[in-house]
Scaffold this motif. Structure first.
Motif, mmCIF file in Angstrom:
data_model
loop_
_atom_site.group_PDB
_atom_site.id
_atom_site.type_symbol
_atom_site.label_atom_id
_atom_site.label_comp_id
_atom_site.label_asym_id
_atom_site.label_seq_id
_atom_site.Cartn_x
_atom_site.Cartn_y
_atom_site.Cartn_z
ATOM 1 N N LYS A 83 34.870 49.356 53.755
ATOM 2 C CA LYS A 83 34.903 48.854 52.379
ATOM 3 C C LYS A 83 34.144 49.764 51.431
ATOM 4 O O LYS A 83 34.433 49.828 50.250
ATOM 5 C CB LYS A 83 34.321 47.435 52.384
ATOM 6 C CG LYS A 83 34.283 46.675 51.088
ATOM 7 C CD LYS A 83 35.612 46.297 50.518
ATOM 8 C CE LYS A 83 36.446 45.251 51.188
ATOM 9 N NZ LYS A 83 35.877 43.965 51.428
ATOM 10 N N VAL B 55 38.473 42.459 41.867
ATOM 11 C CA VAL B 55 38.806 42.103 43.251
ATOM 12 C C VAL B 55 38.244 40.702 43.501
ATOM 13 O O VAL B 55 37.027 40.510 43.417
ATOM 14 C CB VAL B 55 38.150 43.079 44.253
ATOM 15 C CG1 VAL B 55 38.423 42.639 45.692
ATOM 16 C CG2 VAL B 55 38.642 44.501 44.031
ATOM 17 N N SER B 56 39.112 39.751 43.777
ATOM 18 C CA SER B 56 38.634 38.369 43.978
ATOM 19 C C SER B 56 39.696 37.509 44.605
ATOM 20 O O SER B 56 40.886 37.720 44.363
ATOM 21 C CB SER B 56 38.324 37.702 42.631
ATOM 22 O OG SER B 56 37.081 38.057 42.171
ATOM 23 N N ARG B 57 39.259 36.512 45.347
ATOM 24 C CA ARG B 57 40.193 35.462 45.747
ATOM 25 C C ARG B 57 40.758 34.825 44.479
ATOM 26 O O ARG B 57 40.104 34.847 43.421
ATOM 27 C CB ARG B 57 39.442 34.389 46.548
ATOM 28 C CG ARG B 57 38.909 34.866 47.869
ATOM 29 C CD ARG B 57 38.111 33.797 48.581
ATOM 30 N NE ARG B 57 36.852 33.484 47.933
ATOM 31 C CZ ARG B 57 36.586 32.370 47.249
ATOM 32 N NH1 ARG B 57 37.508 31.430 47.133
ATOM 33 N NH2 ARG B 57 35.424 32.172 46.688
ATOM 34 N N LYS C 86 36.596 32.448 39.515
ATOM 35 C CA LYS C 86 36.579 33.912 39.342
ATOM 36 C C LYS C 86 37.260 34.281 38.017
ATOM 37 O O LYS C 86 37.303 35.440 37.642
ATOM 38 C CB LYS C 86 37.301 34.595 40.503
ATOM 39 C CG LYS C 86 36.836 34.162 41.890
ATOM 40 C CD LYS C 86 35.531 34.805 42.274
ATOM 41 C CE LYS C 86 35.164 34.449 43.712
ATOM 42 N NZ LYS C 86 33.860 34.985 44.096
ATOM 43 N N ALA D 238 43.197 42.185 42.370
ATOM 44 C CA ALA D 238 43.477 42.259 43.804
ATOM 45 C C ALA D 238 42.821 41.071 44.486
ATOM 46 O O ALA D 238 41.627 40.820 44.308
ATOM 47 C CB ALA D 238 42.929 43.560 44.379
ATOM 48 N N GLY D 239 43.618 40.335 45.245
ATOM 49 C CA GLY D 239 43.079 39.160 45.936
ATOM 50 C C GLY D 239 43.754 38.973 47.270
ATOM 51 O O GLY D 239 44.731 39.659 47.589
ATOM 52 N N GLY D 240 43.194 38.058 48.038
ATOM 53 C CA GLY D 240 43.732 37.822 49.370
ATOM 54 C C GLY D 240 44.927 36.901 49.359
ATOM 55 O O GLY D 240 45.214 36.264 48.352
ATOM 56 N N ALA E 55 43.650 40.361 54.786
ATOM 57 C CA ALA E 55 42.190 40.223 54.870
ATOM 58 C C ALA E 55 41.494 41.510 55.334
ATOM 59 O O ALA E 55 40.313 41.699 55.079
ATOM 60 C CB ALA E 55 41.837 39.083 55.810
ATOM 61 N N HIS F 251 40.391 46.673 53.807
ATOM 62 C CA HIS F 251 39.111 47.150 53.266
ATOM 63 C C HIS F 251 39.215 48.505 52.579
ATOM 64 O O HIS F 251 38.652 48.724 51.518
ATOM 65 C CB HIS F 251 38.065 47.214 54.379
ATOM 66 C CG HIS F 251 37.863 45.906 55.060
ATOM 67 N ND1 HIS F 251 37.539 44.762 54.367
ATOM 68 C CD2 HIS F 251 37.973 45.535 56.364
ATOM 69 C CE1 HIS F 251 37.440 43.749 55.210
ATOM 70 N NE2 HIS F 251 37.708 44.197 56.429
ATOM 71 N N ILE G 283 40.961 48.180 49.170
ATOM 72 C CA ILE G 283 40.058 47.661 48.136
ATOM 73 C C ILE G 283 39.050 48.738 47.739
ATOM 74 O O ILE G 283 38.775 48.947 46.546
ATOM 75 C CB ILE G 283 39.373 46.370 48.632
ATOM 76 C CG1 ILE G 283 40.408 45.246 48.639
ATOM 77 C CG2 ILE G 283 38.173 46.006 47.753
ATOM 78 C CD1 ILE G 283 39.947 43.947 49.194
ATOM 79 N N GLU H 131 29.330 31.865 40.436
ATOM 80 C CA GLU H 131 29.368 32.863 41.503
ATOM 81 C C GLU H 131 28.170 32.676 42.416
ATOM 82 O O GLU H 131 27.109 32.254 41.963
ATOM 83 C CB GLU H 131 29.342 34.276 40.875
ATOM 84 C CG GLU H 131 29.588 35.420 41.813
ATOM 85 C CD GLU H 131 30.907 35.310 42.558
ATOM 86 O OE1 GLU H 131 30.877 34.877 43.716
ATOM 87 O OE2 GLU H 131 31.964 35.628 41.985
ATOM 88 N N GLY I 2 28.133 37.491 44.771
ATOM 89 C CA GLY I 2 29.101 38.401 44.161
ATOM 90 C C GLY I 2 29.071 39.774 44.810
ATOM 91 O O GLY I 2 28.696 40.770 44.194
ATOM 92 N N LEU I 3 29.485 39.803 46.080
ATOM 93 C CA LEU I 3 29.466 41.081 46.805
ATOM 94 C C LEU I 3 30.378 42.120 46.173
ATOM 95 O O LEU I 3 30.126 43.319 46.267
ATOM 96 C CB LEU I 3 29.880 40.857 48.259
ATOM 97 C CG LEU I 3 28.768 40.336 49.165
ATOM 98 C CD1 LEU I 3 29.321 39.984 50.528
ATOM 99 C CD2 LEU I 3 27.651 41.373 49.287
ATOM 100 N N THR I 4 31.454 41.659 45.522
ATOM 101 C CA THR I 4 32.362 42.623 44.892
ATOM 102 C C THR I 4 31.624 43.425 43.817
ATOM 103 O O THR I 4 31.949 44.577 43.569
ATOM 104 C CB THR I 4 33.550 41.907 44.235
ATOM 105 O OG1 THR I 4 33.032 40.883 43.393
ATOM 106 C CG2 THR I 4 34.469 41.290 45.271
ATOM 107 N N GLU J 115 29.671 46.095 45.653
ATOM 108 C CA GLU J 115 30.595 47.124 46.155
ATOM 109 C C GLU J 115 31.011 48.081 45.027
ATOM 110 O O GLU J 115 31.049 49.300 45.210
ATOM 111 C CB GLU J 115 31.844 46.456 46.746
ATOM 112 C CG GLU J 115 31.575 45.702 48.046
ATOM 113 C CD GLU J 115 32.626 44.642 48.374
ATOM 114 O OE1 GLU J 115 32.392 43.860 49.302
ATOM 115 O OE2 GLU J 115 33.671 44.587 47.691
#
Ligand code: UDP
Length: 412
Positions: free
Chosen positions: A197, A225-227, A232, A256-258, A290, A293, A296, A313, A316-318, A321
Motif C-alpha cells: 500500500k 479512497v474510501s468505502r 466519508k 476509489a472504494g471497495g 480488497a 493495495h 490504491i 472518522e 483515517g488511515l487513508t 497513506e
C-alpha cells in the motif's frame, strides 16, 4: 539485510538505535501478542511486521491467534458493533460461547501465557483469556483498536468485567477511551512504509494504472479512497469537485472504494454517488477488490491532492497513506483527521463542500504550495505515524510496566 536495516533507510539510524536501546532491558523476555486472525484487517497487518521486528530486537516475541466456531465470531462481531455504538443485543447463549471459546483457547495457550512476561491482548475476541489464566505471572495489556467512545452500555458493561483485570489498556485516540480502573495509554495507529500500500512504485506502474482507468496523467487529479459510506461523504466530494472545476476545467476526480456486496448500505451510497456524478467523463468511480493495495498506492501517488472529506472518522488511515506519499490532504474537520492534517501546513481541514472547493482551487493554482505542504505531510508521518513509532511506544510501555513504580529507569 535484516528488517530493521530496511526501516533504517526510511526512518533513519537514530530511530533504530533508540529502538535497540529501549529493547535492551527486555532482551530475552517473552512477549506474546494475541488476536483472532493472521490475515485480513489492520491488526493482523500490523502484527505481521511488528512481531518479527520485535524479535530482531532480541525480545522473544510470539504471536498467537484464538479461534472458534461461527457463534463465537457472531458474538465478537456483535461486541465490535456494540463498542462502536450500535444497540446490539447479544443473546446469552452467544456470550456463553464466547466464554467457552476463550476457556478452550486458554487451555491450549495457558502454559505460554501464564509464564510470559508481557501479554498484549488485541480487541474483544481474546479479552476473556486472562480470566482463564489465573496463575499468570506477567503483565497483561488490553489493546483496543476500536472507537469505543460511545459504546452500547450493556456490551461495554459485559466486556468491562474482563478488561478491568488487565494491568493496562491502550486506545488509539484519547476520544476512543473508556474509564477503566487500570492505567490507560494512547497509542495511535501507524502504517507500514514497506507494505504494498505504501512502498515506492516504479513510474511505469503508476502510469499503467492511469491508462487502465482512463485517467489523463497530464491533467490535475484529486482522489478520495474510501468505502462507500455516508460518513466519508463521497457525494460532498463530487460537489466540491464540481465547484472547483468551474474554475479549473481540466480537473479530474477519482473516487476509489471497495466492493459493496456484503454491505447493503454501501450499495445505496454507491448509487447516490453514481447519480451525483451523472455522465461526467472526468469523474472515475472505481470499485476495487480488497487486495488492490498497489492500485490504491498508485492512485494516491498520481493525485495532486488527496481528499478525505469525512463527516465522522476514526483515525483515517487513508489520510496517513496519502501524506506519506507527499500529498497535501483536504480532510473533514473530525476524529483522527485533526491529528494528522495540520491546517495550512500538511493540508486543510474543511467542514463543507464549498470549503473543500476553495482549498482545491487555492492549491492547484500554486504548485509550489502543493509541493511544500506535501513535503511537510510526509515528514509529519515519518515522525509520528510509521510502524517504528508504534513499536517504540509498545516497548516504552513494556519497560515502564515491568519496572513498576520506579520513578527512574536506566536504559543501557
Ligand atoms: N481501503 C482499501 N480499499 C478500498 C477502500 C479503502 O484498501 O476500496 C483501505 C485504505 O487504503 C485504508 C483502509 O482501507 O488502508 C481504510 O482505513 P480508514 O481508517 O481510512 O477508514 P475505515 O474504512 O477504517 O473507516
Amino acid at each position: 539485510m535484516g528488517m530493521l536495516d530496511e526501516y533504517a533507510h526510511i526512518v533513519g539510524e537514530d530511530v533504530i538505535h533508540q529502538l535497540r536501546q529501549l529493547a535492551r532491558p527486555l532482551a530475552g523476555k517473552r512477549v506474546v501478542h494475541v488476536n483472532s486472525t493472521r490475515v485480513g484487517g489492520g491488526v493482523a497487518e500490523i502484527l505481521d511486521k511488528l512481531v518479527p521486528l520485535t524479535r530482531e530486537l532480541g525480545i522473544d516475541c510470539q504471536w498467537e491467534v484464538v479461534s472458534g466456531e461461527g457463534d463465537f465470531y457472531a458474538c465478537t462481531k456483535g461486541m465490535h458493533n456494540g463498542l462502536q455504538g450500535n444497540s446490539v443485543r447479544i443473546p446469552e447463549n452467544l456470550l456463553r460461547t464466547y466464554e467457552e471459546t476463550n476457556a478452550q483457547n486458554a487451555e491450549r495457550l495457558r502454559g505460554q501465557l501464564e509464564s510470559a512476561e508481557v501479554v498484549f491482548i488485541h480487541d474483544p475476541q481474546p479479552a476473556a483469556l486472562l480470566h482463564y489464566c489465573p496463575n499468570r505471572t506477567g503483565k497483561w495489556i488490553w489493546r483496543c483498536h476500536i472507537d469505543a467512545s460511545h459504546p452500547y452500555r450493556p456490551v461495554w458493561k459485559y466486556l468491562r468485567q474482563f478488561v478491568s483485570s488487565f494491568d493496562a489498556s491502550i486506545f488509539s485516540l484519547p476520544s476512543f477511551a473508556q474509564p477503566l480502573p487500570n492505567p490507560q495509554y494512547i497509542v495511535p495507529p501507524s502504517i507500514d512504509p514497506l507494505s504494498d500500500k505504501n512502498v515506492e512504485l516504479p513510474a511505469e506502474e503508476v502510469a499503467a494504472v492511469c491508462t487502465r482507468f482512463g485517467i489523463d496523467p497530464q491533467r490535475p487529479l484529486i482522489v478520495q479512497v474510501s468505502r462507500y459510506d455516508r460518513f466519508k461523504d463521497p457525494v460532498g466530494v463530487i460537489h466540491a469537485y464540481r465547484m472547483a472545476k468551474e474554475y479549473l476545467p481540466s480537473l479530474q476526480l477519482v473516487l476509489a472504494g471497495g466492493g459493496a456486496s456484503d454491505d447493503p448500505e454501501g450499495e445505496v451510497v454507491l448509487e447516490e454517488v453514481r447519480i451525483a456524478a451523472a455522465d461526467d467523463p472526468d469523474i472515475h468511480i472505481l470499485l476495487l477488490p480488497a487486495d488492490a493495495h498497489r492500485t490504491i498506492n498508485a492512485l494516491q501517488r498520481q493525485a495532486d491532492i488527496v481528499l478525505q472529506k469525512s463527516t465522522k472518522e476514526g483515525f483515517g488511515l487513508t489520510v496517513t497513506e496519502a501524506m506519506w506519499k507527499g500529498k497535501p490532504v483536504i480532510g473533514g474537520d473530525t476524529g483522527g483527521i485533526r491529528l494528522q492534517v495540520v491546517d495550512h501546513h500538511t493540508g486543510f481541514l474543511v467542514n463543507t463542500p464549498e470549503g473543500a472547493a476553495l482549498r482545491i482551487r487555492y492549491l492547484l493554482r500554486q504548485p509550489q504550495k502543493v509541493e511544500e505542504m506535501g513535503w511537510k505531510a510526509q515528514q509529519f508521518v515519518r515522525e509520528n505515524f510509521l510502524l517504528t513509532r508504534q513499536l517504540r511506544e509498545y516497548l516504552t510501555l513494556t519497560v515502564a510496566l515491568l519496572h513498576g513504580a520506579q520513578d527512574r529507569i536506566e536504559l543501557g
